[in-house]
Write a protein that holds these residues in place. Structure first.
Motif: not given
Length: 638
Positions: A237, A239, A257, A234-235, A260-261
């Motif tokens: 993809v 994500w 996006d 992480a982080p 989630k990131f």
């Protein structure tokens, strides 16, 4: 302690032309003598050797932290760590994953370490290097690697082959890539514990920290010190994060996006807190060197062309400013570009180091030009380990850490290759003080920036400083000779070895002509980074490329070909399978409904290139259009 220091300090132009060794990595007698004196002064052991914990996150750029002018992302625990640490604010790595990791483990520029890509067989750290964990192990350390390795999934390139006693990792460079366990999607996955498959419950980052905390508990009362390399995926993809970390960012009005990131990053932050609490409970915090860094620039900045702020509309920006009380005018610390770029946003990252019992200076910032190649010599110096015979492109940062001394003026260079064979015309950045001489695009020219007045690298001043352009251009040419002076040999996984038999090989390691012909993109899950986006379902778009391997010894071998990995039970759906060994092709029919095809062949010790594919032909006439075998298992028979 005596470190063999290879300085990259650039001299005035008249001296620059004297020769390669003065610039591109060889020691100068005067600086080497000073380094030895300094090292000797710091090597006296007044206490047991320190434990070392090195945490590195993946694709988190300098601007992806609350303390770095980003009022959106919540990283309070990392901010607390930063405030308690000595921080190098002008610290640089390679623009992508594997090269940075190779430089970190070897102490050498990534090209010298033989790693310049993240796929295509160009990401495997050659076993000829005496790596950081091997050096520490030789000095009595217990070593562990947890999370993302991305320097080779087969012997002799696996973490357990490169000096780590205890390993828990996923395959490839991201959870769900071809070398990873089939259908891993970062939740309730199967990982590789010391090379063996094991099922775990929970989110990937939580699993890594659980294992790290267990390792710390096991080591806390042992006499031997330990080295823990905790490298999260992480982080990177895809994500994904537990919903409780994503929802607060969605509530701010961020797109999916970004939510989630940033959710992945806040989850990391919480886990750093758990790790530090474990250190305190085991009473090891004071005598533990704790390092936090990241492996390249922000993938969020990369996706948004350098400034994720552009993804937010004015109403969302106004609401966030009202909530945080802070002006929102950059989410990338005002830097240009992100991951993969040779502009500053691609390779400048945070570096925090803390050691309460280590006679280090007070927490604070250093703006000296530093890099990943400095980590190995610095840790050896701090641990009092004799590094006289360790060749490195870095320098020890101990004079700055312990005495606040300025580090030598130097020139550092990063490049982003991502091709089958290194090319000096690929993007690069030559860094000297606040100067940046940047070739950022394959088809573009070279620009010169002075970060003193232009931190965003928007004003090319090469025409105003022709002498600096010449100096830095020549520094780059000589650096290139330095890093490829011994060639760039192909690293070959070894098949038929007692250390790994059978070997599981994936298409990620094909020597393909370009990155698009490698099945590297994560292929599992139900969002846009998963099904329908990756290589799965698009198998016929890939060309048949070779695996470059080395046969350990003469013998009879079984090579089993699969379209998808074993757990998938994917029917091949073709009539014939072909195995080409150093240009000689063997063909076998495929039974109806078969998920694999087995070839039994004698192999001779030495290098071998193997292609494997399926089609409707009885010979190899359709090699150029065949359906590749994305997985191959090779086993030497007793």
């Amino acid at each position: 302690m005596k470190l063999r220091i290879f300085s990259n300090k650039v001299k005035p132009l008249s001296i620059l032309l004297v020769g390669l060794l003065a610039i591109a990595g060889c020691s100068q007698q005067e600086s080497a003598s000073e380094a030895k004196d300094t090292s000797a002064k710091h090597s006296a052991e007044k206490q047991p050797r320190p434990n070392i914990i090195l945490v590195m996150t993946d694709d988190q750029g300098y601007g992806d932290f609350g303390m770095h002018n980003n009022p959106i992302v919540q990283t309070p625990i990392l901010e607390e760590l930063a405030n308690e640490s000595q921080r190098f604010t002008n610290f640089h790595v390679d623009p992508t994953c594997s090269p940075t990791r190779a430089a970190l483990m070897s102490g050498k520029y990534s090209l010298r370490a033989g790693v310049w890509h993240t796929v295509m067989g160009r990401h495997m750290l050659n076993d000829q290097h005496h790596t950081l964990p091997e050096i520490l192990s030789d000095a009595g350390y217990n070593t562990a690697m947890i999370g993302k390795w991305h320097l080779g999934d087969n012997y002799p390139f696996r973490p357990q082959d490169q000096g780590f006693d205890h390993v828990l990792n996923h395959g490839g460079g991201g959870v769900g890539q071809a070398p990873d366990y089939w259908e891993n999607d970062q939740f309730d996955d199967t990982y590789f514990l010391n090379g063996k498959e094991k099922k775990y419950n929970g989110f990937a980052t939580d699993v890594w920290f659980d294992e790290a905390i267990d390792f710390i508990h096991q080591q806390a009362n042992k006499e031997a010190p330990f080295f823990l390399y905790l490298s999260t995926n992480a982080p990177h993809v895809p994500w994904r994060a537990p919903e409780q970390y994503i929802e607060p960012y969605k509530a701010l009005g961020l797109n999916d996006d970004m939510a989630k990131f940033y959710g992945m990053i806040t989850n990391i932050d919480d886990n750093i807190g758990r790790l530090r609490n474990a250190m305190r409970s085991d009473n090891i915090e004071d005598n533990t060197i704790f390092i936090f860094m990241t492996d390249n620039g922000s993938s969020m900045a990369h996706k948004s062309n350098g400034e994720p702020l552009t993804w937010l509309d004015d109403d969302v920006i106004a609401a966030i400013e009202a909530k945080t009380g802070k002006k929102l005018d950059s989410l990338n610390n005002y830097m240009r570009a992100g991951k993969s770029s040779t502009y500053e946003g691609g390779h400048r990252v945070p570096f925090f180091i803390r050691w309460p019992n280590g006679s280090l200076g007070q927490p604070g910032e250093f703006n000296d030009l530093t890099a990943h190649v400095d980590v190995l010599p610095t840790l050896l110096d701090l641990a009092g380990i004799d590094g006289q015979n360790i060749e490195t492109d870095g320098i020890s940062l101990v004079p700055a850490l312990k005495e606040g001394s300025a580090l030598p003026d130097r020139t550092l260079i990063v490049t982003n290759q991502r091709v089958l064979n290194p090319d000096p015309e690929r993007p690069y950045s030559v860094m000297q003080s606040n100067w940046r001489y940047v070739h950022a695009e394959q088809t573009g020219g070279v620009e010169l920036f002075d970060l003193t007045n232009d931190p965003g690298q928007t004003n090319d001043i090469s025409a105003q400083h022709p002498e600096k352009v010449i100096e830095l251009a020549q520094a780059y040419e000589q650096w290139w000779l330095h890093v490829i002076g011994k060639g760039t040999p192909t690293t070959r996984p070894v098949i038929g070895s007692e250390h790994e038999n059978p070997s599981r090989l994936t298409g990620m390691d094909w020597l393909s002509p370009n990155t698009d012909q490698v099945p590297w993109w994560p292929g599992f899950g139900d969002d846009k980074w998963g099904k329908g986006h990756g290589w799965i379902g698009n198998e016929d778009k890939f060309m048949v490329s070779p695996w470059a391997l080395k046969v350990a010894e003469n013998g009879n071998y079984t090579l089993t070909l699969y379209l998808h990995d074993i757990p998938a039970k994917k029917v091949i759906g073709k009539s014939f399978a072909h195995l080409q060994l150093n240009g000689e092709t063997i063909t076998q029919p495929i039974a109806a409904g078969a998920t694999s095809v087995e070839f039994k062949v004698p192999l001779v010790q030495g290098d071998i290139d193997i292609r494997a594919w399926f089609d409707e032909q009885t010979d190899d006439s359709a090699l150029s259009t065949g359906l590749p075998a994305f997985y191959m298992y090779v086993e030497k028979q007793n």
